[in-house]
Write an enzyme that holds these catalytic residues in place. Structure first.
Site, mmCIF file in Angstrom:
data_model
loop_
_atom_site.group_PDB
_atom_site.id
_atom_site.type_symbol
_atom_site.label_atom_id
_atom_site.label_comp_id
_atom_site.label_asym_id
_atom_site.label_seq_id
_atom_site.Cartn_x
_atom_site.Cartn_y
_atom_site.Cartn_z
ATOM 1 N N ASN A 193 -2.364 -42.603 2.264
ATOM 2 C CA ASN A 193 -2.055 -41.797 1.233
ATOM 3 C C ASN A 193 -2.413 -40.295 1.350
ATOM 4 O OD1 ASN A 193 -2.070 -40.589 -1.575
ATOM 5 N ND2 ASN A 193 -3.954 -41.665 -2.096
ATOM 6 N N LYS A 214 -1.938 -37.679 -0.321
ATOM 7 C CA LYS A 214 -2.459 -36.895 -1.588
ATOM 8 C C LYS A 214 -1.785 -35.634 -1.628
ATOM 9 C CE LYS A 214 -6.706 -39.526 -1.303
ATOM 10 N NZ LYS A 214 -8.153 -39.706 -1.457
ATOM 11 N N HIS A 223 -3.825 -44.611 -9.093
ATOM 12 C CA HIS A 223 -4.883 -44.132 -8.231
ATOM 13 C C HIS A 223 -6.078 -43.615 -8.969
ATOM 14 C CE1 HIS A 223 -7.122 -41.822 -5.098
ATOM 15 N NE2 HIS A 223 -6.438 -42.637 -4.160
ATOM 16 N N GLU A 263 -7.832 -41.032 -8.694
ATOM 17 C CA GLU A 263 -7.791 -39.471 -8.828
ATOM 18 C C GLU A 263 -6.867 -39.211 -9.889
ATOM 19 O OE1 GLU A 263 -6.826 -38.297 -4.674
ATOM 20 O OE2 GLU A 263 -8.827 -39.081 -4.538
ATOM 21 N N GLU A 304 -10.232 -50.111 -4.601
ATOM 22 C CA GLU A 304 -10.814 -49.013 -4.006
ATOM 23 C C GLU A 304 -12.012 -48.411 -4.791
ATOM 24 O OE1 GLU A 304 -7.653 -46.346 -1.670
ATOM 25 O OE2 GLU A 304 -7.478 -46.210 -3.753
ATOM 26 N N GLY A 357 -13.206 -40.873 -0.197
ATOM 27 C CA GLY A 357 -13.244 -39.559 0.543
ATOM 28 C C GLY A 357 -14.733 -38.944 0.497
ATOM 29 N N SER A 406 -12.616 -44.436 2.558
ATOM 30 C CA SER A 406 -13.070 -43.965 3.744
ATOM 31 C C SER A 406 -12.906 -44.811 5.143
ATOM 32 C CB SER A 406 -14.786 -43.753 3.604
ATOM 33 O OG SER A 406 -15.134 -42.743 2.776
HETATM 34 P P1 PGA Z 1 -10.016 -41.986 1.667
HETATM 35 O O1 PGA Z 1 -9.040 -42.248 0.558
HETATM 36 O O2 PGA Z 1 -9.575 -42.912 2.834
HETATM 37 O O3 PGA Z 1 -10.024 -40.605 2.055
HETATM 38 O O4 PGA Z 1 -11.385 -42.277 1.024
HETATM 39 C C1 PGA Z 1 -8.506 -43.533 0.234
HETATM 40 C C2 PGA Z 1 -7.766 -43.131 -1.103
HETATM 41 O O5 PGA Z 1 -7.980 -42.419 -1.908
HETATM 42 O O6 PGA Z 1 -7.046 -44.136 -1.491
#
Ligand code: PGA
Length: 260
Positions: free
Chosen positions: A11, A13, A96, A98, A168, A174, A214
């Site tokens: 992803n 983003k 997601h 976010e 997640e 992140g 992460s």
């Molecule tokens: P990350 O993000 O691997 O940077 O923690 C995962 C995601 O948001 O799908």
């Protein structure tokens, strides 16, 4: 893809210009040799056209990070599956954290999107996960299960080759704080039970459930070895072709070890 093979999704983003995505594709392709995993890259809308072209005849499926549940209309700034399908997009990320947190997407909105995706027969990855506060207060399972139930509510015939779930934990995204693989495995088991209870015995077992939060090439192995985890959804580490390629390498090694 057989039941054992992994789904490795990236992803991006809101990262990478068209030029940067071309460089990525060039550097990433060598990692696809002898690949046995399903690879999905959820890229920004602006990069879809070039990524679709550059990934032709490879194992990479290019996906979109979001979409609107209508085909067209007065929805400024939105984009529909109908428009994205025209570019060759068959995979979509839904819900997601976010999108939920920064853009106010509710379970109801996510459910509308999933119904639309099902009616268009496209593939989705539904993201669910608890916040740090929910985990601390012992409400993690309840929160995740409720997101699964609400997200899939009203969908009678679930095609498990078209709907995947990504678990997640919000606090692991992140942050560099990877969740505990055993705890993740347990949560994935709970998700399977919930789906089998609601949608028929055995349905939950057929689901592809990914872990996200992460993940990098060092941490992915532990998750991929878990019985109830079928892949990973990778944010930050998917931006670097060597890091993302390294994860694909680890996943293929596990599959090949299983054949020995
Ligand atoms: P990350 O993000 O691997 O940077 O923690 C995962 C995601 O948001 O799908």
């Amino acid at each position: 893809m057989d039941q054992r093979d992994f789904v490795i999704a990236g992803n991006w983003k809101m990262h990478k210009t068209v030029e940067e995505s071309k460089v990525f594709m060039h550097d990433f392709k060598p990692y696809l040799k002898n690949n046995r995993c399903k690879i999905i890259l959820f890229v920004p809308y602006t990069n879809i056209e070039s990524c679709v072209k550059l990934s032709a005849k490879t194992d990479i499926c290019v996906g979109a990070q979001n979409f609107h549940w209508e085909d067209s209309g007065a929805f400024t700034g939105e984009i529909s599956i109908k428009m994205l399908s025209g570019l060759g997009v068959k995979n979509y990320l839904v819900g997601h954290s976010e999108r939920r947190r920064c853009f106010g997407e509710t379970d109801d909105v996510i459910n509308r999107k999933i119904k639309k995706a099902v009616s268009e027969d496209v593939s989705i990855v539904l993201c669910v996960g608890e916040t740090h506060q929910q985990r601390e207060s012992g409400a993690a399972i309840e929160s995740v299960i409720s997101q699964v139930k609400e997200g899939l509510s009203g969908i009678n015939n679930i095609n498990t080759s078209k709907i995947y779930i990504a678990y997640e934990p919000v606090w692991a995204i992140g942050t560099g704080r990877v969740a505990n693989p055993q705890e993740v495995n347990q949560m994935c088991g709970c998700i399977r039970t919930c789906i089998s209870d609601g949608w028929g015995a055995g349905t939950g077992e057929k689901f592809k459930i990914l872990y996200g939060g992460s993940v990098d090439r060092k941490t992915c192995r532990e998750f991929l070895l878990m019985s109830d985890i079928n892949g990973v959804l990778v944010g930050g580490a998917s931006l670097d072709p060597d890091e993302f390629g390294g994860i694909i390498g680890v996943a293929n090694d596990i599959l090949n070890e299983g054949n020995d």
